[in-house]
Write a protein that holds these residues in place. Structure first.
Motif, mmCIF file in Angstrom:
data_model
loop_
_atom_site.group_PDB
_atom_site.id
_atom_site.type_symbol
_atom_site.label_atom_id
_atom_site.label_comp_id
_atom_site.label_asym_id
_atom_site.label_seq_id
_atom_site.Cartn_x
_atom_site.Cartn_y
_atom_site.Cartn_z
ATOM 1 N N LEU A 91 -18.575 -10.099 48.277
ATOM 2 C CA LEU A 91 -17.712 -9.133 47.605
ATOM 3 C C LEU A 91 -18.431 -7.805 47.410
ATOM 4 O O LEU A 91 -17.839 -6.728 47.551
ATOM 5 N N GLU A 92 -19.716 -7.864 47.101
ATOM 6 C CA GLU A 92 -20.493 -6.633 46.889
ATOM 7 C C GLU A 92 -20.555 -5.803 48.176
ATOM 8 O O GLU A 92 -20.403 -4.578 48.154
ATOM 9 N N HIS A 93 -20.769 -6.477 49.296
ATOM 10 C CA HIS A 93 -20.791 -5.772 50.580
ATOM 11 C C HIS A 93 -19.429 -5.153 50.869
ATOM 12 O O HIS A 93 -19.338 -3.998 51.315
ATOM 13 N N ALA A 94 -18.370 -5.923 50.615
ATOM 14 C CA ALA A 94 -17.020 -5.432 50.865
ATOM 15 C C ALA A 94 -16.723 -4.196 50.024
ATOM 16 O O ALA A 94 -16.159 -3.203 50.513
ATOM 17 N N GLU A 95 -17.110 -4.232 48.748
ATOM 18 C CA GLU A 95 -16.812 -3.096 47.866
ATOM 19 C C GLU A 95 -17.595 -1.860 48.288
ATOM 20 O O GLU A 95 -17.084 -0.736 48.230
ATOM 21 N N GLY A 96 -18.829 -2.067 48.748
ATOM 22 C CA GLY A 96 -19.621 -0.923 49.202
ATOM 23 C C GLY A 96 -19.016 -0.277 50.437
ATOM 24 O O GLY A 96 -18.941 0.961 50.534
ATOM 25 N N ARG A 97 -18.561 -1.089 51.384
ATOM 26 C CA ARG A 97 -17.942 -0.557 52.603
ATOM 27 C C ARG A 97 -16.629 0.154 52.272
ATOM 28 O O ARG A 97 -16.304 1.197 52.857
ATOM 29 N N ALA B 284 -4.527 4.981 46.246
ATOM 30 C CA ALA B 284 -4.637 4.598 47.655
ATOM 31 C C ALA B 284 -5.412 3.293 47.743
ATOM 32 O O ALA B 284 -6.206 2.967 46.854
ATOM 33 N N VAL B 285 -5.166 2.546 48.836
ATOM 34 C CA VAL B 285 -5.762 1.225 49.005
ATOM 35 C C VAL B 285 -6.665 1.211 50.236
ATOM 36 O O VAL B 285 -6.316 1.757 51.290
ATOM 37 N N VAL B 286 -7.820 0.559 50.090
ATOM 38 C CA VAL B 286 -8.728 0.309 51.200
ATOM 39 C C VAL B 286 -8.899 -1.202 51.312
ATOM 40 O O VAL B 286 -9.156 -1.883 50.317
ATOM 41 N N GLU B 287 -8.746 -1.733 52.534
ATOM 42 C CA GLU B 287 -8.896 -3.165 52.778
ATOM 43 C C GLU B 287 -10.169 -3.428 53.572
ATOM 44 O O GLU B 287 -10.524 -2.663 54.473
ATOM 45 N N PHE B 288 -10.819 -4.540 53.238
ATOM 46 C CA PHE B 288 -12.006 -4.977 53.974
ATOM 47 C C PHE B 288 -11.752 -6.387 54.481
ATOM 48 O O PHE B 288 -11.447 -7.299 53.703
ATOM 49 N N ASP B 289 -11.867 -6.565 55.792
ATOM 50 C CA ASP B 289 -11.664 -7.880 56.409
ATOM 51 C C ASP B 289 -12.959 -8.682 56.285
ATOM 52 O O ASP B 289 -13.980 -8.325 56.866
#
Length: 283
Positions: A19-25, A217-222
């Motif tokens: 989750l931490e990696h996803a939030e950073g990206r 606005a929304v940002v999604e991380f796969d």
């Protein structure tokens, strides 16, 4: 016609990123998420971090379908074959048949024994209900088979489990209809339709909704591929709700009636379950 239906299965794909990696990206894409004007403005004056606020974080499981359907049809048909001969030939005798020659050729009738076989894999996005071949990239990654209890447990952990817009019966109906083609036959000897896989896959996605100057606005991380996408969506309406898998995984004889008008158990030999699984996975 014999129809074999695999048991429906549900798979959950494994997270490859934290989750931490996803939030950073996702944070690195926050300016792009607010559109072209925000990107242009950022070229002249870099926005400060405190101008952005994370107002919602979502961990969700997003669905897609994988179906494999194979067909095998054995049939016969009579055909006339035109055979060219030399100019001086007036007739040809084959066995007890005397065949006249017209315009330098004669016709002989034969019986063709035919067998058509097809096999196709179809991947369908669970939300748009569109056939999406690009989803095959996910099948290269790890996934574990789960059941309704496992999905309920994921919901209890705070994940949003998004139900697909189409049930299994609907996607199976459409895929079988596409697989059954017209056959030029005088007599059909055997018809087999085998639905080898009816699999519902859930892939993990992290979504972050940002607020800046009154806009969101929304940002999604796969979490499988590592892809970051702006302009996505969130699914709070499904937060905390347990999906009814029995409602989704409901393929049966009634599905075939939708595909083959007038079909019933007197006309269809339906095999579902362990017998088919043993055939496609002997181990």
């Amino acid at each position: 016609m014999q129809v074999e239906l695999a048991e429906e299965r549900v798979f959950r794909m494994t997270d490859r990123f934290t989750l931490e990696h996803a939030e950073g990206r996702a944070w690195s894409k926050r300016i792009e998420a607010f559109g072209a004007m925000a990107r242009v403005t950022g070229l002249f004056a870099q926005p400060k971090d405190d101008e952005f606020e994370v107002v919602y974080r979502e961990r969700r499981l997003q669905p897609f379908w994988r179906l494999i359907v194979s067909t095998s049809t054995t049939y016969e048909r009579a055909r006339d074959y035109e055979m060219k001969v030399l100019p001086e030939v007036r007739e040809v005798t084959i066995g007890e048949q005397v065949l006249p020659v017209v315009a330098g050729q004669f016709k002989v009738r034969g019986l063709e024994s035919c067998k058509d076989e097809t096999r196709r894999e179809t991947l369908i996005d669970g939300l748009s209900k569109q056939v999406t071949p690009g989803l095959s990239a996910y099948l290269q990654h790890d996934a574990i088979e789960i059941d309704a209890d496992a999905l309920a447990a994921a919901t209890a952990e705070g994940l949003v489990v998004v139900p697909p817009e189409a049930k299994a019966s609907m996607v199976v109906r459409d895929v079988i209809a596409a697989a059954i083609g017209k056959i030029d036959a005088d007599r059909v000897l055997e018809e087999l339709v085998r639905v080898e896989a009816v699999d519902l896959y859930y892939r993990p996605v992290h979504a972050f909704r940002y607020r800046r100057a009154g806009k969101e606005a929304v940002v999604e991380f796969d979490a499988v591929t590592g892809e970051v996408r702006t302009g996505g969506a969130t699914f709070e309406q499904h937060l905390g709700k347990v999906m009814d898998t029995q409602f989704l995984l409901d393929v049966g004889a009634e599905t075939l009636n939708m595909v083959i008008p007038g079909a019933n158990l007197a006309k269809l030999m339906i095999v579902k379950g362990m017998a088919l699984r043993e055939r496609r996975d002997p181990s």
